[in-house]
Design a protein around this motif. Structure first.
Motif, PDB file in Angstrom:
ATOM      1  N   VAL A 140       0.842  -1.208   0.000  1.00 17.31           N
ATOM      2  CA  VAL A 140       0.000   0.000   0.000  1.00 17.31           C
ATOM      3  C   VAL A 140       0.870   1.248   0.000  1.00 17.31           C
ATOM      4  CG1 VAL A 140      -1.738   1.316   1.270  1.00 17.31           C
ATOM      5  CG2 VAL A 140      -1.931  -1.176   1.116  1.00 17.31           C
ATOM      6  N   ILE A 141       1.897   1.257   0.849  1.00 15.75           N
ATOM      7  CA  ILE A 141       2.760   2.438   0.933  1.00 15.75           C
ATOM      8  C   ILE A 141       3.562   2.606  -0.356  1.00 15.75           C
ATOM      9  CG2 ILE A 141       4.721   3.452   2.154  1.00 15.75           C
ATOM     10  CD1 ILE A 141       3.567   2.235   4.723  1.00 15.75           C
ATOM     11  N   ALA A 142       4.043   1.501  -0.913  1.00 13.33           N
ATOM     12  CA  ALA A 142       4.777   1.584  -2.182  1.00 13.33           C
ATOM     13  C   ALA A 142       3.870   2.145  -3.279  1.00 13.33           C
ATOM     14  CB  ALA A 142       5.301   0.210  -2.569  1.00 13.33           C
ATOM     15  N   HIS A 143       2.622   1.696  -3.311  1.00 17.37           N
ATOM     16  CA  HIS A 143       1.669   2.215  -4.298  1.00 17.37           C
ATOM     17  C   HIS A 143       1.452   3.708  -4.113  1.00 17.37           C
ATOM     18  CE1 HIS A 143      -1.898   3.048  -6.584  1.00 17.37           C
ATOM     19  NE2 HIS A 143      -2.591   3.271  -5.483  1.00 17.37           N
ATOM     20  N   LEU A 144       1.303   4.148  -2.868  1.00 16.47           N
ATOM     21  CA  LEU A 144       1.089   5.577  -2.620  1.00 16.47           C
ATOM     22  C   LEU A 144       2.281   6.407  -3.089  1.00 16.47           C
ATOM     23  CD1 LEU A 144      -0.663   5.447   0.871  1.00 16.47           C
ATOM     24  CD2 LEU A 144      -1.579   6.532  -1.203  1.00 16.47           C
ATOM     25  N   SER A 145       3.466   5.917  -2.874  1.00 16.81           N
ATOM     26  CA  SER A 145       4.658   6.652  -3.319  1.00 16.81           C
ATOM     27  C   SER A 145       4.704   6.754  -4.831  1.00 16.81           C
ATOM     28  CB  SER A 145       5.922   5.969  -2.794  1.00 16.81           C
ATOM     29  OG  SER A 145       5.970   5.996  -1.380  1.00 16.81           O
ATOM     30  N   ARG A 146       4.488   5.627  -5.500  1.00 20.49           N
ATOM     31  CA  ARG A 146       4.562   5.635  -6.962  1.00 20.49           C
ATOM     32  C   ARG A 146       3.372   6.394  -7.572  1.00 20.49           C
ATOM     33  NH1 ARG A 146       8.337   4.446  -5.092  1.00 20.49           N
ATOM     34  NH2 ARG A 146       8.543   6.649  -5.677  1.00 20.49           N
ATOM     35  N   ASN A 147       2.224   6.399  -6.895  1.00 16.82           N
ATOM     36  CA  ASN A 147       1.074   7.160  -7.384  1.00 16.82           C
ATOM     37  C   ASN A 147       1.343   8.656  -7.320  1.00 16.82           C
ATOM     38  OD1 ASN A 147      -1.609   8.675  -6.187  1.00 16.82           O
ATOM     39  ND2 ASN A 147      -2.076   7.350  -7.940  1.00 16.82           N
ATOM     40  N   PRO A 157      12.863  -1.852   3.702  1.00 14.17           N
ATOM     41  CA  PRO A 157      12.798  -1.530   5.133  1.00 14.17           C
ATOM     42  C   PRO A 157      11.896  -0.324   5.386  1.00 14.17           C
ATOM     43  CG  PRO A 157      15.061  -1.892   4.436  1.00 14.17           C
ATOM     44  CD  PRO A 157      14.238  -1.845   3.189  1.00 14.17           C
ATOM     45  N   ALA A 158      11.320  -0.272   6.568  1.00 15.18           N
ATOM     46  CA  ALA A 158      10.371   0.789   6.904  1.00 15.18           C
ATOM     47  C   ALA A 158      10.983   2.177   6.715  1.00 15.18           C
ATOM     48  CB  ALA A 158       9.874   0.610   8.331  1.00 15.18           C
ATOM     49  N   ALA A 159      12.198   2.365   7.151  1.00 17.63           N
ATOM     50  CA  ALA A 159      12.818   3.691   7.045  1.00 17.63           C
ATOM     51  C   ALA A 159      12.888   4.142   5.597  1.00 17.63           C
ATOM     52  CB  ALA A 159      14.213   3.662   7.666  1.00 17.63           C
ATOM     53  N   GLU A 160      13.234   3.226   4.695  1.00 18.26           N
ATOM     54  CA  GLU A 160      13.323   3.569   3.274  1.00 18.26           C
ATOM     55  C   GLU A 160      11.939   3.833   2.694  1.00 18.26           C
ATOM     56  OE1 GLU A 160      15.124   1.626  -0.855  1.00 18.26           O
ATOM     57  OE2 GLU A 160      15.625   0.747   1.106  1.00 18.26           O
ATOM     58  N   GLN A 161      10.993   2.984   3.058  1.00 20.01           N
ATOM     59  CA  GLN A 161       9.624   3.162   2.570  1.00 20.01           C
ATOM     60  C   GLN A 161       9.061   4.520   2.973  1.00 20.01           C
ATOM     61  OE1 GLN A 161       7.585   1.413   0.592  1.00 20.01           O
ATOM     62  NE2 GLN A 161       7.150  -0.614   1.410  1.00 20.01           N
ATOM     63  N   ALA A 209       9.033  11.916   0.485  1.00 19.70           N
ATOM     64  CA  ALA A 209       9.695  12.605  -0.627  1.00 19.70           C
ATOM     65  C   ALA A 209       8.812  12.647  -1.862  1.00 19.70           C
ATOM     66  CB  ALA A 209      11.019  11.915  -0.942  1.00 19.70           C
ATOM     67  N   SER A 210       8.107  11.558  -2.143  1.00 23.09           N
ATOM     68  CA  SER A 210       7.229  11.535  -3.318  1.00 23.09           C
ATOM     69  C   SER A 210       6.054  12.486  -3.128  1.00 23.09           C
ATOM     70  CB  SER A 210       6.737  10.115  -3.591  1.00 23.09           C
ATOM     71  OG  SER A 210       5.986   9.600  -2.503  1.00 23.09           O
ATOM     72  N   ALA A 211       5.560  12.594  -1.905  1.00 22.63           N
ATOM     73  CA  ALA A 211       4.496  13.567  -1.634  1.00 22.63           C
ATOM     74  C   ALA A 211       4.986  14.984  -1.913  1.00 22.63           C
ATOM     75  CB  ALA A 211       4.020  13.441  -0.186  1.00 22.63           C
ATOM     76  N   ASP A 212       6.235  15.275  -1.521  1.00 22.09           N
ATOM     77  CA  ASP A 212       6.819  16.593  -1.797  1.00 22.09           C
ATOM     78  C   ASP A 212       6.977  16.823  -3.296  1.00 22.09           C
ATOM     79  OD1 ASP A 212       6.957  17.189   0.900  1.00 22.09           O
ATOM     80  OD2 ASP A 212       9.071  16.632   1.099  1.00 22.09           O
ATOM     81  N   ARG A 213       7.321  15.770  -4.017  1.00 20.54           N
ATOM     82  CA  ARG A 213       7.485  15.923  -5.470  1.00 20.54           C
ATOM     83  C   ARG A 213       6.150  16.236  -6.145  1.00 20.54           C
ATOM     84  NH1 ARG A 213      11.270  11.636  -4.628  1.00 20.54           N
ATOM     85  NH2 ARG A 213       9.770  10.029  -5.242  1.00 20.54           N
ATOM     86  N   PHE A 214       5.077  15.645  -5.650  1.00 16.71           N
ATOM     87  CA  PHE A 214       3.769  15.972  -6.220  1.00 16.71           C
ATOM     88  C   PHE A 214       3.426  17.431  -5.953  1.00 16.71           C
ATOM     89  CE2 PHE A 214      -0.766  16.652  -5.813  1.00 16.71           C
ATOM     90  CZ  PHE A 214      -1.200  16.242  -7.064  1.00 16.71           C
ATOM     91  N   VAL A 215       3.667  17.889  -4.738  1.00 22.22           N
ATOM     92  CA  VAL A 215       3.391  19.288  -4.397  1.00 22.22           C
ATOM     93  C   VAL A 215       4.213  20.213  -5.277  1.00 22.22           C
ATOM     94  CG1 VAL A 215       3.618  21.033  -2.582  1.00 22.22           C
ATOM     95  CG2 VAL A 215       2.674  18.781  -2.033  1.00 22.22           C
TER      96      VAL A 215
END
Length: 229
Positions: free
Chosen positions: A44-51, A82-86, A92-98
């Motif tokens: 789920v988290i990986a999908h949110l990042s790539r989305n 690992p959780a820290a990387e995820q 970071a991906s959320a910031d890129r969308f913004v």
């Protein structure tokens, strides 16, 4: 017209809630099943990042994903990290969308999403907010449909009834929540009209495939079977 500035502000709040909740998860918690069949919380988290990156592409006039296979492969690749990387990637991906949303552009322009679906650019921030809000629920970490902001719930119901309107598999259906708000959808299949009543979170859960509709009251027939989103 959709107020993209309002939606971007609301998205920031939703993202902050998500980051606050996921920041408490460790490697073991991410490996546990989410509420989505076949997906761990890591999926789920990986999908949110790539989305987030995919919707940034949309705002920049690029293909949302190279193709469906690439999308699925990237999720499978990133899910076991690992959780820290995820979690760093999620932020970071959320910031890129913004950042993409802050670039100059005509918000009334038409953009292309997956499967050649088109929409106004002004609706992309709300689409991203829906991903963040609903997948936060899917993580199964204590954030429920009932915790979603009422304004979001009503608008997401608007979005989903629009998506099912005229669907050849869905009879004419009227939805009414416990405050009296009403929506109509379906109408492409023979039968009906059917009335469906319940709280807004329960209606949203049924429309989005996250609840089975057993808490809803149905009049004029049986609860329509909705096609997958």
């Amino acid at each position: 017209m959709t107020d993209h500035a309002h939606d971007l502000a609301a998205l920031r709040e939703a993202t902050d809630r998500l980051l606050g909740a996921t920041g408490k998860l460790d490697d073991a918690a991410l490996s546990e099943p989410s509420r989505l069949p076949g997906w761990s919380r890591g999926h789920v988290i990986a999908h949110l990042s790539r989305n987030a990156d995919a919707l940034a592409n949309v705002l920049r006039g690029l293909p949302m994903y190279a193709d469906s296979e690439t999308r699925d492969r990237e999720i499978e690749r990133d899910a076991p990290r690992p959780a820290a990387e995820q979690l760093a990637d999620l932020a970071a991906s959320a910031d890129r969308f913004v950042a993409a949303a802050a670039e100059p552009g005509d918000w009334s322009r038409t953009v292309t999403l997956r499967r050649d679906v088109t929409d106004s650019a002004s609706r992309v921030p709300f689409r991203r907010r829906a991903e963040v809000e609903l997948h936060h629920v899917d993580l199964g970490v204590g954030y429920e449909l009932e915790d979603l902001p009422d304004e979001f719930t009503a608008r997401e119901i608007d979005f989903l009834v629009e998506r099912f309107a005229g669907n050849p598999e869905v009879v004419a259906t009227t939805l009414t929540d416990d405050t009296g708000r009403a929506w109509t959808t379906g109408g492409g299949a023979e039968g009906g009209p059917v009335g469906v009543r319940g709280t807004a979170p329960e209606l949203l859960g049924w429309l989005s495939g996250r609840r089975d509709g057993s808490a809803l009251t149905v009049e004029g027939g049986t609860l329509p079977a909705l096609p997958p989103l």
